[in-house]
Each structure stands twice: as structure tokens, then as C-alpha cells.
Design a protein around this motif. Structure first.
Motif, short mmCIF file in Angstrom:
data_model
loop_
_atom_site.label_atom_id
_atom_site.label_comp_id
_atom_site.label_asym_id
_atom_site.label_seq_id
_atom_site.Cartn_x
_atom_site.Cartn_y
_atom_site.Cartn_z
N GLU A 3 -5.88 19.86 -6.67
CA GLU A 3 -5.04 18.47 -7.04
C GLU A 3 -5.31 17.48 -5.84
O GLU A 3 -5.73 16.12 -6.40
N MET A 4 -5.22 17.50 -4.66
CA MET A 4 -5.53 16.64 -3.59
C MET A 4 -6.95 16.19 -3.56
O MET A 4 -7.02 14.90 -3.53
N VAL A 8 0.70 -1.17 -0.13
CA VAL A 8 0.10 -0.03 -0.02
C VAL A 8 0.82 1.37 0.05
O VAL A 8 1.86 1.20 0.83
N GLY A 9 0.69 2.10 -0.90
CA GLY A 9 1.58 3.24 -1.02
C GLY A 9 1.25 4.13 0.30
O GLY A 9 0.21 4.30 0.84
N TRP A 65 -6.55 13.94 2.64
CA TRP A 65 -6.91 12.54 2.29
C TRP A 65 -6.11 11.64 1.77
O TRP A 65 -6.21 10.65 1.33
N ARG A 66 -4.81 12.15 1.59
CA ARG A 66 -3.56 11.26 1.03
C ARG A 66 -2.46 10.89 2.12
O ARG A 66 -1.82 9.83 2.08
N SER A 92 -5.99 8.19 0.01
CA SER A 92 -6.24 8.06 -1.30
C SER A 92 -5.39 7.45 -2.26
O SER A 92 -5.53 6.98 -3.58
N LEU A 93 -4.00 7.07 -1.62
CA LEU A 93 -3.10 6.17 -2.49
C LEU A 93 -3.65 4.74 -2.43
O LEU A 93 -3.32 3.95 -3.46
N GLU A 94 -4.39 4.44 -1.53
CA GLU A 94 -5.02 3.37 -1.33
C GLU A 94 -6.49 2.84 -1.88
O GLU A 94 -6.69 1.76 -2.44
#
Length: 311
Positions: free
Chosen positions: A215-216, A21-22, A94-95, A124-126
Motif C-alpha cells: 500500500e505505501m 499540505v497533508g 515515502w509518506r 507522497s501526500l504532497e
């Protein structure tokens, strides 16, 4: 032997899945301090305290998925058997960020007679919106299901979030009973209903004249506004605020962009005679809740509101 080998492989696969997971570690108390110290040379990081009045239980699994578990950390006042509960959602666009960032605030609020829970949720990476919302709502159900273990009054639940966590807290509270924001796969005898919202510098509307989300937000919402307008609207607490919305406390920095949609939400609350408060931390940066002298002010505003609603 075969059974033991199977279990080892199962555990190894789970660990491998979690490690893939990032993880974005850009938003931390330390990195935020480094950014702010030049402009605010007087700030300090508050020290943890317990005084023996708080029971701490960390890394409690509240949801076991196919790939990995999600955890919460509990801090509850042990002198009372039924405390109001405060569900705490960290920020980080959220990241980034993690539940540990809420520990000091959780302990300080718990000392005032509350059960506080720092929640891990998928970033959000996951997982994209609305999966993180599902996670926190499932955590609320889990806490209600295990209320006695955590000295919780299941009819007195507040959700508190900071920055993007504040946006999530507002959305969770304004979607009480909305099946579109519930994880149908999560089985529980309890509801995810909350009875109060504390939004600490989180936006109430993504597409709004006061908003500058870019962007986020786009990454979490699965696309830009032009690509995913329905997500940008549905993820906004303003879209769901109505007569069923619980009382809200807004604790705000001096940066207007983090309050987008707040006045519109308050106007709706006023129409329905629902209590709300706005507390502005003057001359403060975003992420003020991490540092003194604003930390104490955040705790005071929060506990006074919670006492008014629940005690």
C-alpha cells in the motif's frame, strides 16, 4: 503601502499553501521507540554531541517553488575546508518522517570529518514519484553550487538513506546522468552525480520475489503494480544498476524483505568490478539506526566505508 500590502499577501499565501499540505506524523523516533521497547528493553535513544567541531546551519532554502520552499540542514566539520559530503534522506514509507530524524546521525558522521546534509523532500501526500527524487537531486546540485560555504569537496559526494530513504538513495545513485530523473526546471551549473551510495535497509526492487511492498509503495508510485508497472520498474535501483553505478554500502536489518533485489544488484556490481559491502546488524529491527546499541554500529560501518572510498 501597496507594495508592502502585496508582500504581506504573498507571504500569507505561501504560508497558507504550505499549511494545506497533508502531513503524516506517524513515523517518529518516539513512536518507533514505543513499538520496539517491549521486545528490545535495552534500547536507548542516542544523545546529540558537537564538541564545538561542527558548524550547524538549519533551514537553508535549496529550492523555492511556486507554493513553498524546500529546506536542508547542514552539519559540517570546520577543521577542513574540503570535506566529502553525505546527503541524508529520512525514511517513513515515502509518506511520513522528516529531516530532523537524521540530525543525530548527521552530527556523528560530521565529527569524523564530513559535511552532512539532512534533506527535506516532498512526501507522497504532497507529490508522487518521481518528484521526491527530483527534490533530492536538486539539493545535491545546490550543495555543489555552494560547496565552499559548506566546506564540501564537490567531487566527493555520497548519498545515504534509511528505509524508504535508502530506496531513494540507491535510485538516485544508480541514475547518475539519467535525464529522466532530473528536474528540467531547476537551473544549476552542477550535476546531481554522486560518488557513493549508502543504503540502510531500503529495497532495491519493488516487484521482486523477495519484496512485499504494497500500500505505501503503491500510494507513492501512483498505483498498484497492475496499474503502474512502469513506475514499479523504473523506481527500482535494480533496473538501473550498471557499469556507471558508484560503490555501494548496504547496512541491513535482520528482516529480509527490506533487502529485496540487493543480491541481484551486487551480482551486477561484481560483473563490473564495482566495490560493495554488506553489513548486517544481527537480531535488529527495522529502524535500528535510531537506537543504541545499533546506532554506534551504523556510524562505524558508514564512516569506515566513506573513509575507504574518499580518504
Amino acid at each position: 503601502m501597496k507594495k508592502a500590502l502585496f508582500m504581506i499577501l504573498l507571504i500569507s499565501n505561501a504560508i497558507f499553501a504550505q499549511s494545506n499540505v497533508g502531513v503524516d506524523t506517524s513515523y517518529t523516533v518516539k513512536s518507533t521507540y514505543a513499538k520496539l521497547i517491549k521486545k528490545y528493553p535495552f534500547i536507548t535513544i542516542p544523545q546529540e554531541q558537537n564538541n564545538g567541531l561542527i558548524i550547524e546551519v538549519e533551514e537553508v532554502v535549496y529550492q523555492q517553488g511556486k507554493d513553498r520552499a524546500l529546506h536542508l540542514d547542514a552539519f559540517f566539520y570546520k577543521k577542513q575546508k574540503l570535506n566529502p559530503a553525505v546527503i541524508m534522506i529520512h525514511g517513513g514509507g515515502w509518506r511520513s518522517g522528516n529531516k530532523n530524524q537524521m540530525h543525530i546521525l548527521a552530527k556523528e558522521i560530521a565529527l569524523k570529518g564530513y559535511s552532512c546534509f539532512a534533506i527535506e523532500y516532498r512526501l507522497s501526500l504532497e507529490a508522487k514519484y518521481p518528484e521526491g527524487i527530483y527534490d533530492v537531486k536538486n539539493a545535491i546540485k545546490f550543495i555543489k553550487d555552494n560547496a565552499r560555504k559548506f566546506n564540501v569537496d564537490p567531487d566527493k559526494i555520497a548519498v545515504l538513506g534509511c528505509s524508504s530513504g535508502g530506496q531513494m538513495a540507491a535510485l538516485i545513485g544508480t541514475t547518475n546522468g539519467n535525464s529522466d530523473f532530473e528536474d528540467a526546471a531547476y537551473k544549476s551549473k552542477s550535476s546531481s552525480k554522486v560518488n557513493a551510495i549508502i543504503d540502510i535497509d531500503g529495497v532495491l526492487a519493488f516487484k521482486h520475489p523477495e519484496s512485499s511492498e504494497g500500500e505505501m509503495a503503491s500510494f507513492w508510485l501512483g498505483g498498484t503494480y497492475d496499474q503502474k508497472p512502469e513506475n514499479w520498474k523504473n523506481a527500482s535501483a535494480l533496473s538501473h544498476t550498471d557499469k556507471n553505478t558508484p560503490p555501494i554500502l548496504f547496512i541491513s536489518s535482520s528482516f529480509d524483505r527490506f533487502h529485496a533485489g540487493r543480491d541481484d544488484v551486487i551480482a551486477i556490481l561484481n560483473q563490473h568490478k564495482i566495490y560493495s559491502e554488506v553489513k548486517t546488524i544481527q537480531d535488529s529491527p527495522h529502524s535500528f539506526w535510531f537506537f543504541q546499541p545499533w546506532f554506534d554500529e551504523t556510524v562505524t560501518h558508514t564512516t569506515q566505508f566513506l573513509d575507504r572510498i574518499f580518504k
